[in-house]
Design an enzyme around this catalytic site. Structure first.
Site, PDB file in Angstrom:
ATOM      1  N   ARG A  69     -38.925  22.779   5.124  1.00 60.00           N
ATOM      2  CA  ARG A  69     -38.540  23.223   6.184  1.00 60.00           C
ATOM      3  C   ARG A  69     -40.173  23.750   6.740  1.00 60.00           C
ATOM      4  NH1 ARG A  69     -34.785  28.581   7.157  1.00 60.00           N
ATOM      5  NH2 ARG A  69     -33.290  26.830   6.683  1.00 60.00           N
TER       6      ARG A  69
ATOM      7  N   HIS B 290     -30.474  16.546  11.338  1.00 58.24           N
ATOM      8  CA  HIS B 290     -30.995  17.911  11.309  1.00 58.24           C
ATOM      9  C   HIS B 290     -29.847  18.945  11.599  1.00 58.24           C
ATOM     10  CE1 HIS B 290     -34.282  20.676  10.567  1.00 58.24           C
ATOM     11  NE2 HIS B 290     -33.961  21.360  11.576  1.00 58.24           N
TER      12      HIS B 290
ATOM     13  N   TYR C 288     -32.982  20.354  31.597  1.00 59.18           N
ATOM     14  CA  TYR C 288     -33.841  20.206  32.738  1.00 59.18           C
ATOM     15  C   TYR C 288     -35.121  19.281  32.391  1.00 59.18           C
ATOM     16  CZ  TYR C 288     -31.302  23.955  34.694  1.00 59.18           C
ATOM     17  OH  TYR C 288     -30.530  24.859  35.140  1.00 59.18           O
TER      18      TYR C 288
END
Length: 800
Positions: free
Chosen positions: A29, A75, A119
């Site tokens: 991680r 993931h 967006y």
């Protein structure tokens, strides 16, 4: 169902579970892999975009689709963590070379959040292709994804040393990493030199890698810190903003900030500087403006006229993020475990990875070339016996029968037979035979070249060098951060921090000190001073906020208090006790206070004690930079205490008065200049059971007022005193009476303009009993003039 219950201690369970959790977040991680410089989530994002064709040469694609692909296949975590990582890979103020190109709002250097992923649009940047190039040629190991439905790479081929180029930052369990970005051309050049000379030293590498190269530019100070970090993995540098000074039309100047330290929030910095201006922590700033636009970063700090711009800049460097310290902590995952590495280890690990990648790629290409060569040889053989081949195929029952016949009749292999039976008729022209011969020659040369790479280590290294040089020429950029060898010392001019203002500083006998504006002082008048019952003014004077008050105590110590640090309190209010500013001992009290501005080396302080010791020290010795506790001004012996402090600008006469009425007058030139911790020399030769009541400067304009324990006052002129040498017994000022003799308990040198004295009795602490004597009304030449016996035993006296 049978239950299996384990009886385990909480300590074992927590230790085991936390150990597993720590191992996961360290390896999977928070820390980057030393080979490709990527954390798992970053690697998965890049690979998912590559696998779906979202590359730099294609159109942009919605970020939400990429996030969905990453979560769905590789993931299994929250979408925000994936999108945040994706956004960071596109921010050119965080990465030296962005790995993702993003259309839309991808955040800002002001720490504004990016627009929602529905967006924005994104695709891989051109340089990301170098990280992923040859991934389909069996160059890196793959492993099953979280649900075993597909495979994902454990590391990327990384055709450039990405970890040093873009750096990394992360916090895991027990480990953290801070690797700064570097210049691509410098890192690759250093890698090439390392390939040529594996024994190259850090100092030699630093000829090519000058230091970090932050995407936000700035000025890096401290080559020693860089070298230490490159040797050990840990080091400290200072990163300073680039600040220019511009002249305005009205004669003012403004500081223009065009580059910030790495990862400094611009809007927070502007806010902090404006707060310093508003709170008057720094004097001289008119306005702070953020003038950043599409042309680049720009912060304008407009200054007042005639202000020292360099001093203001230094104050801002010291007290804001205009200058920050950057601490190297170069930790990365190497061979599955976290490791703190120097720059040679980084380059060595990357080079070993490249040797592995190029070897596997070469072996893959060799296998493909040999397979194709085998097919081409079969086709060429078939064309040479074309009629027999066609006849055999026409007489065969089906495709399988034709292949079997070709293998048995003409000794073709299974692969060659497959290629022959699938051959299109147009390929049987003479032209195609020539093309096959040319392809055969090319494959033969290619196979020889690839075998040479696998057999010759130097040839393999040359391939790596050529490819690195190509990448360097393709992507190199000029340095953005400049480097200075030494860390600049920041000298802050007090005039910048504190506005120059004249104020009234006052201190009482009990140690209450304050500064008061001239307006408040003039409005109230001297007599309206705020004091406790039984307390009285010790001293007040007009000073400047840039001055420093030296408050002397009876324990031979002084308190160093900048006037601007005193609380501004109205004249009618009580003030602040000195012990609240600088802690003092129980039984320690204030005896005098002086103010200094420039701590002139040609002036002196003289300190005198009750037991007849005296010392002279240069004023410059009293200047200090640390003043959070009392400082020694005179070393005292036994139960001695300081009773008087004098300041001299030139030689003066000093008078010493004792309890039994002895007086000694001598020049201050008899005292040598000593250090602050010195005990001094003998001032007067005391009789038994006698002690000093007064040691003070005196001149011919002065008279001396003495008070005895019997409540009587005596005033003598300067002409009665006799000049002598230090450490003598002196002359007698009081007649020795057989019964109840007078003893001096308090005395003061009276200036021509002094008219009022305050007399304290033993009872005044309890009753507040104070008597004012107006000397202008009662003057005599050397005799007792006032009898205050009914007032009680006199103990002290203060000039008003």
């Amino acid at each position: 169902m049978s239950e299996i219950i384990q009886d385990l201690s909480l300590e074992d369970v927590i230790g085991d579970r936390f150990g597993r959790y720590s191992k996961y977040i360290i390896q999977e991680r928070a820390l980057p892999d030393v080979r490709d410089g990527l954390k798992p989530v970053q690697r998965r994002i890049l690979y998912a975009m590559y696998a779906s064709g979202n590359t730099f040469d294609k159109n942009f694609r919605k970020s939400a689709k990429t996030v969905g692909d990453v979560i769905g296949q590789y993931h299994p975590h929250g979408d925000s963590s994936v999108y945040d990582a994706m956004v960071r890979l596109s921010q050119d103020w965080k990465l030296r070379h962005v790995l993702i190109e993003m259309q839309g709002n991808n955040g800002s250097i002001d720490n504004d959040p990016a627009a929602a992923m529905r967006y924005t649009e994104a695709k891989l940047s051109r340089i990301s292709e170098e990280l992923l190039r040859d991934i389909n040629k069996e160059t890196v190991p793959f492993m099953p994804n979280y649900d075993d439905t597909t495979m994902e790479p454990m590391v990327l081929p990384a055709r450039l040393p990405h970890l040093l180029i873009n750096g990394s930052t992360g916090i895991s369990s027990g480990y953290a990493t801070d690797i700064p970005p570097h210049n691509l051309a410098e890192v690759i050049q250093a890698t090439l030199k390392y390939i040529d000379n594996p024994n190259i030293t850090v100092s030699q590498l630093m000829k090519y890698i000058k230091g970090p190269d932050f995407p936000t530019g700035g000025i890096i100070q401290g080559i020693d810190g860089i070298k230490k970090a490159y040797e050990t993995g840990k080091g400290k540098i200072v990163v300073r903003s680039k600040v220019d000074i511009e002249e305005l039309r009205n004669g003012r100047k403004e500081l223009i900030v065009t580059e910030l330290p790495y990862e400094v929030n611009k809007s927070a910095l502007v806010k902090k500087m404006d707060e310093l201006r508003a709170d008057k922590k720094v004097d001289g700033i008119v306005e702070v403006r953020d003038e950043t636009d599409r042309t680049g970063l720009r912060i304008a700090i407009e200054l007042k006229k005639d202000v020292n711009s360099e001093a203001v800049a230094n104050y801002l460097y010291k007290n804001t993020d205009l200058q920050v310290a950057y601490n190297f902590n170069m930790v990365a995952i190497s061979d599955g475990r976290p490791l703190l590495m120097g720059i040679r280890q980084f380059i060595d690990s990357y080079l070993n990875h490249q040797i592995d990648v190029v070897t596997k790629r070469t072996r893959f290409e060799l296998n493909n070339a040999e397979s194709r060569m085998h097919i081409v040889e079969g086709l060429m053989k078939a064309l040479s016996i074309l009629d027999e081949v066609i006849k055999l195929i026409r007489n065969s029952k089906n495709k399988k029968d034709a292949k079997d016949n070709l293998v048995s009749e003409f000794d073709f292999t299974e692969a060659q037979a497959e290629a022959i039976v699938t051959l299109q008729l147009y390929r049987l022209t003479n032209t195609d035979i020539v093309q096959l011969q040319e392809e055969h020659d090319e494959l033969k040369a290619k196979i020889a070249h690839l075998k040479n790479i696998l057999d010759n280590h130097d040839a393999l290294l040359n391939v790596i060098k050529e490819e690195l040089s190509e990448i360097k020429n393709k992507y190199k950029q000029q340095r953005l951060s400049s480097i200075e060898a030494e860390i600049s010392e920041i000298k802050i001019d007090k005039e910048v921090m504190v506005p120059s203002e004249n104020v009234i500083m006052s201190i009482t006998k009990h140690g209450y000190i304050k500064r008061t504006s001239l307006r408040s002082f003039n409005a109230s008048g001297v007599e309206e001073l705020g004091v406790k019952d039984g307390d009285a003014m010790l001293k007040y004077q007009e000073v400047n906020t840039l001055d420093t008050a030296l408050v002397f105590t009876n324990k031979g110590r002084h308190l160093y208090i900048p006037v601007h640090k005193l609380s501004e309190i109205k004249w009618k209010d009580l003030g602040q006790h000195v012990s609240q500013i600088v802690p003092i001992d129980e039984g320690e009290h204030v005896i005098d206070v002086y103010c200094e501005n420039d701590f002139r080396p040609d002036a002196f302080y003289i300190l005198a004690t009750r037991n007849g010791m005296i010392k002279k020290s240069n004023v410059s010795m009293f200047k200090t930079s640390r003043y959070n506790k009392p400082l020694v001004s005179m070393k005292l012996k036994d139960n001695d205490e300081v009773i008087n402090v004098m300041r001299l600008d030139e030689p003066q006469a000093i008078t010493v008065l004792t309890h039994k009425g002895m007086s000694l007058t001598y020049s201050s030139e008899e005292l040598s200049d000593t250090g602050l911790r010195a005990a001094g020399v003998k001032s007067i030769n005391l009789k038994s059971e006698d002690f000093v009541v007064l040691t003070q400067i005196v001149n011919e304009k002065n008279t001396i007022l003495m008070a005895t324990q019997r409540g009587s006052l005596k005033r003598i002129g300067f002409n009665i005193l006799q000049n002598a040498k230090r450490a003598q017994r002196g002359i007698t000022l009081l007649k020795e009476l057989k019964k109840s003799p007078h003893r001096i308990v308090a005395a003061n040198v009276v200036q021509p303009d002094h008219t009022i004295y305050t007399i304290y009795s033993k009872q005044h602490e309890e009753s507040g009993n104070i008597k004012d004597i107006h000397l202008s009304e009662q003057y005599t030449n050397g005799s007792f003039v006032v009898d205050v016996k009914e007032f009680g035993d006199v103990v002290s006296m203060i000039v008003k």
